[in-house]
Design an enzyme around this catalytic site. Structure first.
Site, mmCIF file in Angstrom:
data_model
loop_
_atom_site.group_PDB
_atom_site.id
_atom_site.type_symbol
_atom_site.label_atom_id
_atom_site.label_comp_id
_atom_site.label_asym_id
_atom_site.label_seq_id
_atom_site.Cartn_x
_atom_site.Cartn_y
_atom_site.Cartn_z
ATOM 1 C CG ASP A 112 -1.838 1.132 1.333
ATOM 2 O OD1 ASP A 112 -2.237 1.651 0.280
ATOM 3 O OD2 ASP A 112 -2.174 1.540 2.466
ATOM 4 C CG ASP A 114 -1.755 7.354 1.532
ATOM 5 O OD1 ASP A 114 -0.958 8.295 1.391
ATOM 6 O OD2 ASP A 114 -2.707 7.139 0.751
ATOM 7 C CG ASP A 369 -2.425 1.852 6.825
ATOM 8 O OD1 ASP A 369 -2.345 1.815 5.584
ATOM 9 O OD2 ASP A 369 -3.277 2.526 7.432
#
Length: 531
Positions: A112, A114, A369
């Site tokens: 990912d 961010d 995250d």
């Protein structure tokens, strides 16, 4: 004197041996106490009536004195067990394993963007809060006085939308006492929303501020409407691109440790690993951030780059097709028959991704995250390996390494064990002692909680149980770490082994569990080079 030795006012304790001149009354109390437990017919009854627990040949000592003797002895043992400084062992750059993972079997690494490839400073949270508050002021002018409170909320909290309550729930769905907030004052006391995203910290703080405004001013309101308004305000910050604009205007202020991101990608690519990126962020934003962290040729590291993927829908439906973007980020109209290196793709779905790449099963490792949007479907439905990025680990590990935490937690555990073993003492004086211990136990729980966060404590534990967040972390991730830079500390053929933790009915017979905290170091001395 051998034979039957009858305790005063008690049942027949059984044969005893001659006592030495320097007989220890505390040891005698322990022996007598054990005999009392064995006696099933009159032992507990006589124990409740009498304040003494010794045979007629031993110095008599009342239960209150005995209990405090055990207390002081236990406290001395705890102090000797963990001398100051011994617990500074855990390293924030360690990778922790929920499942056994051999990196040698992994050929493809996915990320990912961010809070995975790009970590952001806490200054971003305040900017998001302030801009969302501006939107809300149009409807609720009174909340203008509520400034952002850093470290008020923690990730993984639940919010009761119908009642306007923010709370921390453990792995068994119990609410941790002292962690229910409908405003900035805790409440004891549906429709639930769990905040699993790092970006959700400002939203939780704004919800608490808005609720506090209505309650403090005795204004009647519907919490459901308030939740929608706050959620829409936070969403506007993202939809209108404010967050992207702030970061792109000051990359140095908001992006942390970009050089480490470059080091990770370079290391994986130089070892022949295939890399891919799947993010919900737009290409212009990702491109500028990656150029800052990795360099102008950042796309050379990746075999596939997908932006605006619309996760989690990307992973669990097959509706949206892939679209190709040109070098300027403009949408192209050609049909996608393959996913090629150097190209940028938009939207798409995992079914087509698997068909076009052939990347399947445990040879694929994806890092993100968000436990639900990034990892859950990949582990449960597709058999990929998953790695959770948990930035909070860095701060929490530092707390765990402090002498105050180690001493408080170890004594808390010892005191709890003492309460469990001594609870059969039920005479009035003993009950007062046990009540003092219970009070101290609650104070110790508050101390250990406040070391992490005075409102909600650790994101990983309630008082003694794992949090609901911890439960999902273990379920949806094979490995978890503070940042992807932790990979730099391990060889790419390294095997991660989860530590065996004893079940409630198992004895802690292996070295890793013999100490309540200080011996649970996840690495050996030869790995001390880990930052």
């Amino acid at each position: 004197m051998n034979g039957q030795n009858c305790c005063k006012d008690r049942h027949n304790c059984g044969p005893t041996k001659n006592l030495p001149v320097n007989h220890n009354p505390v040891a005698a109390a322990v022996t007598s106490h054990r005999h009392q437990i064995v006696g099933k017919n009159r032992g507990e009854e006589s124990l409740a009536k009498s304040g003494r627990a010794f045979s007629s040949t031993a110095p008599q000592i009342n239960n209150k004195t005995y209990l405090w003797a055990r207390y002081n002895e236990m406290k001395r043992l705890v102090h000797d067990l963990i001398p100051p400084g011994v617990c500074n062992l855990l390293n924030p750059s360690t990778i922790y394993a929920n499942n056994e993972v051999n990196l040698e079997e992994v050929d493809i690494y996915g990320f990912d963007y961010d809070y995975t490839l790009a970590l952001y400073s806490s200054a971003l949270d305040e900017m998001i809060y302030n801009k969302a508050r501006e939107f809300l002021i149009q409807h609720y002018k009174g909340i203008s006085k509520y400034d952002y409170i850093p470290n008020f909320a923690t990730r993984g909290l639940h919010y009761d939308i119908q009642k306007g309550l923010l709370m921390k729930i453990d792995a068994f769905h119990y609410i941790q006492l002292g962690t229910v907030y409908s405003e900035f004052v805790w409440r004891t006391g549906p429709k639930m929303k769990q905040f699993m995203d790092v970006f959700s910290i400002p939203e939780m703080t704004l919800l608490a501020a808005a609720n506090d405004y209505f309650i403090s001013n005795d204004i009647e309101y519907d919490p459901v409407h308030l939740y929608k308004d706050v959620s829409d305000a936070i969403g506007m910050v993202h939809i209108k691109g404010y967050m992207y604009k702030w970061i792109m205007q000051d990359l140095e202020k908001y992006i942390l440790r970009g050089d480490e991101t470059y080091a990770v990608l370079h290391r994986l690519a130089s070892h022949g690993k295939k890399l891919f990126l799947i993010t919900n962020s737009p290409f212009s934003f990702v491109d500028k951030g990656m150029k800052y962290m990795v360099g102008k040729e950042w796309r050379d590291f990746f075999d596939v780059v997908i932006v605006q993927a619309d996760k989690p829908h990307f992973f669990n439906d097959c509706v949206k097709p892939f679209r190709r973007l040109d070098s300027n980020g403009d949408l192209q109209w050609d049909r996608i028959k393959s996913l090629n290196k150097g190209q940028i793709y938009k939207q798409g779905n995992l079914v087509d991704f698997l068909k076009l790449t052939g990347w399947r099963g445990s040879k694929v490792f994806y890092f993100g995250d968000h436990l639900y949007s990034d990892l859950a479907d990949l582990m449960l439905r597709h058999g990929w390996r998953t790695g959770a990025i948990v930035p909070e680990l860095e701060v929490e590990t530092k707390v765990v390494n402090t002498d105050q935490y180690a001493q408080s937690l170890t004594w808390l555990q010892a005191l709890t064990g003492l309460l469990e073993r001594m609870q059969m003492y039920r005479d009035p004086e003993s009950k007062k002692v046990l009540q003092e211990w219970l009070k101290e136990r609650e104070e110790l729980r508050a101390v250990t909680k406040n070391l992490f966060n005075p409102h909600f404590g650790s994101i990983f534990r309630t008082c003694h149980n794992p949090t609901y967040f911890s439960r999902r972390l273990c379920r949806f991730s094979d490995l978890y770490m503070a940042s992807i830079s932790c990979l730099l500390n391990y060889d790419l053929s390294y095997t991660f082994y989860p530590r065996r933790t004893p079940l409630q009915h198992e004895a802690p017979l292996w070295m890793d569990q013999l100490c309540t905290g200080c011996m649970k170091t996840p690495f050996l001395e030869e790995m001390a080079h880990i930052r």
